[in-house]
Design an enzyme around this catalytic site. Structure first.
Site, PDB file in Angstrom:
ATOM      1  N   TYR A  43      46.933 -14.287 -19.464  1.00  0.00           N
ATOM      2  CA  TYR A  43      47.171 -14.567 -18.071  1.00  0.00           C
ATOM      3  C   TYR A  43      47.614 -16.047 -17.882  1.00  0.00           C
ATOM      4  CZ  TYR A  43      44.316 -10.385 -18.613  1.00  0.00           C
ATOM      5  OH  TYR A  43      43.652  -9.176 -18.964  1.00  0.00           O
ATOM      6  N   GLY A 187      40.592  -5.760  -8.878  1.00  0.00           N
ATOM      7  CA  GLY A 187      39.985  -6.657 -10.187  1.00  0.00           C
ATOM      8  C   GLY A 187      39.361  -5.705 -11.164  1.00  0.00           C
ATOM      9  N   ASP A 189      40.942  -2.770 -12.832  1.00  0.00           N
ATOM     10  CA  ASP A 189      42.358  -2.125 -12.721  1.00  0.00           C
ATOM     11  C   ASP A 189      42.310  -0.842 -12.810  1.00  0.00           C
ATOM     12  OD1 ASP A 189      42.968  -4.693 -12.626  1.00  0.00           O
ATOM     13  OD2 ASP A 189      44.286  -4.978 -14.132  1.00  0.00           O
ATOM     14  N   GLU A 420      37.004 -11.811 -22.879  1.00  0.00           N
ATOM     15  CA  GLU A 420      37.168 -11.198 -21.502  1.00  0.00           C
ATOM     16  C   GLU A 420      36.328 -10.034 -21.182  1.00  0.00           C
ATOM     17  OE1 GLU A 420      41.281  -9.633 -21.627  1.00  0.00           O
ATOM     18  OE2 GLU A 420      41.272  -9.436 -19.549  1.00  0.00           O
TER      19      GLU A 420
HETATM   20  C1  9WN Z   1      46.385  -7.840 -13.223  1.00  0.00           C
HETATM   21  C2  9WN Z   1      43.339 -12.061 -14.791  1.00  0.00           C
HETATM   22  C3  9WN Z   1      43.197 -10.625 -14.267  1.00  0.00           C
HETATM   23  C4  9WN Z   1      41.848 -10.208 -13.436  1.00  0.00           C
HETATM   24  C5  9WN Z   1      41.787  -8.871 -13.212  1.00  0.00           C
HETATM   25  C6  9WN Z   1      41.848  -8.132 -14.513  1.00  0.00           C
HETATM   26  C7  9WN Z   1      43.093  -8.317 -15.121  1.00  0.00           C
HETATM   27  C8  9WN Z   1      45.912  -7.918 -14.269  1.00  0.00           C
HETATM   28  C9  9WN Z   1      46.130  -7.637 -15.855  1.00  0.00           C
HETATM   29  O1  9WN Z   1      43.307  -9.820 -15.235  1.00  0.00           O
HETATM   30  O2  9WN Z   1      44.186  -8.072 -14.340  1.00  0.00           O
HETATM   31  O3  9WN Z   1      46.025  -8.541 -12.101  1.00  0.00           O
HETATM   32  O4  9WN Z   1      47.508  -8.012 -16.033  1.00  0.00           O
HETATM   33  O5  9WN Z   1      45.617  -6.832 -16.541  1.00  0.00           O
HETATM   34  O6  9WN Z   1      41.911  -6.513 -14.249  1.00  0.00           O
HETATM   35  O7  9WN Z   1      40.403  -8.621 -12.748  1.00  0.00           O
HETATM   36  O8  9WN Z   1      41.847 -10.981 -12.346  1.00  0.00           O
HETATM   37  O9  9WN Z   1      42.240 -12.359 -15.680  1.00  0.00           O
END
Ligand code: 9WN
Length: 458
Positions: A43, A187, A189, A420
């Protein structure tokens, strides 16, 4: 149950010291100059509710960064008040994350260049985070307190605009709750809470050929949402984008419009935090208005999302009016609200103590057919959700259970690392490692056992 998930032992000081140091290191490593990324690999941009959780931990180790992180996120706020679920880092290449800036194709707004953010939101936890950072400023000296007041003053109108957007434009059901228009907004997903509503959303596999997933290059496919769900996620964004991310007539024209108990519990909690912030800023009538608003949202959650037969909260599909049959951890989050009906508090506590959940709570009902020990929000234990539940236990005076949960979370992360999410039976780490909110919330779990100011007596 695996010993990592069931210790009743106290947390020993060496564990605390090691965990504190490792958590602070993760936050340092994920700081990229003006914000914290959730993970350097998976991320690589700034996420909305991650920023709130991270600020809660940074409050102990680096107050200036906590405020900077919040300021960076709110710099991406849209003129309509929405705080985007991702603020894109212009220095991160497009290929580093899908869906990236080109896919979202958001036009320029509020002095920001085009493609700066997504058009979705996430649970509005930022008022609570700002309040928590302020609350811990005194430990850093008089200058930190003075700075915290300046920051609160600057953030307050932005936080209010965020609430107004959600309470007004997103009240697609007309019943006083905010709707989410995409599972990513929750949040959580791939939670089974959306399965029924998502079944009506077309899944076009061709979309994945045109827009290949990036997450599967970095993590195990069995731990991530399925391709079918992913195709629906992509299709829903394209539809929302085709309507220029407008919220007019959502219930009639958008394929996924859902009232989530977790999202709305955070929305009401934000009003309680805003009441405290307004108090510090010397605005008593605004503080009163925020408390009223928290009561209204709480009452609407109780009216619209409670199932008296299952005695827990469920997501409501606004298009059909149906409550999801799934028992998900999001249904327990209204426990954070002090004005919840006593019978509903009892229902949540019974559900939490039942074989479906337990402490720490998995993301989904352990007894359900679709419970999956590895897959994302369909079973694994998440630290952030359990942190919110612990807050709920404290709000309702359940201090012993809150303390037990705190110890178990601390031990889980100490033994396994700042992952995570975690296996709900064996406790091993899943998803990406060195994850920011796990580290940040560990700092808070180690440092603070106080109950929120608005907690009820036991
Ligand atoms: C899509 C960043 C985010 C969290 C979310 C989690 C996951 C993203 C993904 O990661 O979502 O937004 O790419 O799966 O579900 O809660 O904010 O950590």
């Amino acid at each position: 149950m695996h010993p990592d998930l069931s210790p009743t032992l106290p947390v020993i000081p060496e564990v605390c010291a090691e965990l504190w140091a490792s958590a602070a290191r993760v936050l340092d490593a994920n700081w990229v100059g003006d914000h914290t990324v959730p993970s350097r690999t998976l991320y690589p941009h700034q996420w909305s509710w991650d920023t709130a959780f991270t600020a809660i931990g940074l409050a102990y180790v680096n107050q200036p960064r906590a405020w900077r992180d919040l300021r960076s996120l709110f710099a991406a706020q849209w003129p309509d008040g929405r705080v985007p679920h991702i603020a894109f880092d212009p220095d991160t290449p497009e290929e580093a994350y899908f869906p990236g800036p080109r896919f979202w194709n958001v036009p320029a707004y509020a002095g920001r260049p085009a493609r700066s953010s997504t058009g979705l939101v996430q649970p509005p936890l930022h008022a609570l985070a700002a309040w928590e950072v302020y609350r811990h400023a005194a430990a850093h000296g008089a200058d930190a307190v003075q700075q915290a007041r300046i920051e609160l003053d600057r953030l307050y109108p932005r936080l209010v605009a965020q609430q107004e957007y959600l309470g007004d434009r997103r009240d697609a059901g007309g019943g006083g709750l905010a709707s989410i228009v995409h599972p990513w907004e929750s949040g959580l997903d791939d939670s089974p809470a959306w399965d029924e509503a998502l079944a009506a959303v077309p899944a076009d596999p061709g979309l994945l050929d045109r827009h290949p997933r990036r997450d599967l290059a970095l993590s195990d496919a069995a731990h991530r949402p399925t391709d079918t769900d992913h195709a629906r996620y992509v299709g829903l964004v394209l539809d929302y984008q085709a309507g220029e991310y407008s919220d007019t007539g959502l219930a009639e024209r958008h394929a996924f419009v859902v009232e989530c108990p977790g999202f709305n519990a955070v929305l009401a909690t934000a009003e309680l935090a805003l009441a405290q912030i307004a108090g510090v800023l010397g605005r008593p009538s605004e503080a009163r208005r925020h408390r009223e608003r928290a009561r209204d949202v709480t009452a609407a959650i109780g009216r619209r999302l409670w199932n008296p037969e299952t005695r827990t909260f469920h997501a409501r599909d606004v298009r059909t009016g149906r409550l999801s049959p799934a028992h998900c951890v999001s249904g327990l989050l209204p426990l954070m609200l002090p004005d919840l009906e006593p019978d509903q508090v009892d229902g949540i506590l019974a559900e939490l103590r039942s074989e479906r959940f337990g402490l720490p709570a998995p993301s989904h009902d352990r007894t359900a057919r679709e419970f999956d020990t590895h897959r994302y929000s369909r079973g694994p234990v998440w630290i952030n959700v359990n942190w919110l539940l612990r807050r709920g236990l404290l709000v309702h005076g359940r201090r012993d259970e809150a303390e037990e949960l705190r110890r178990r979370l601390v031990r889980l992360v100490h033994r396994n690392g700042h992952f995570e999410y975690f296996h709900p039976e064996e406790g091993g780490g899943l998803g990406t490692s060195a994850f920011s909110w796990t580290a940040a919330l560990c700092l808070d779990l180690l440092a603070d056992r106080s109950a929120p100011a608005y907690a009820r007596a036991a």
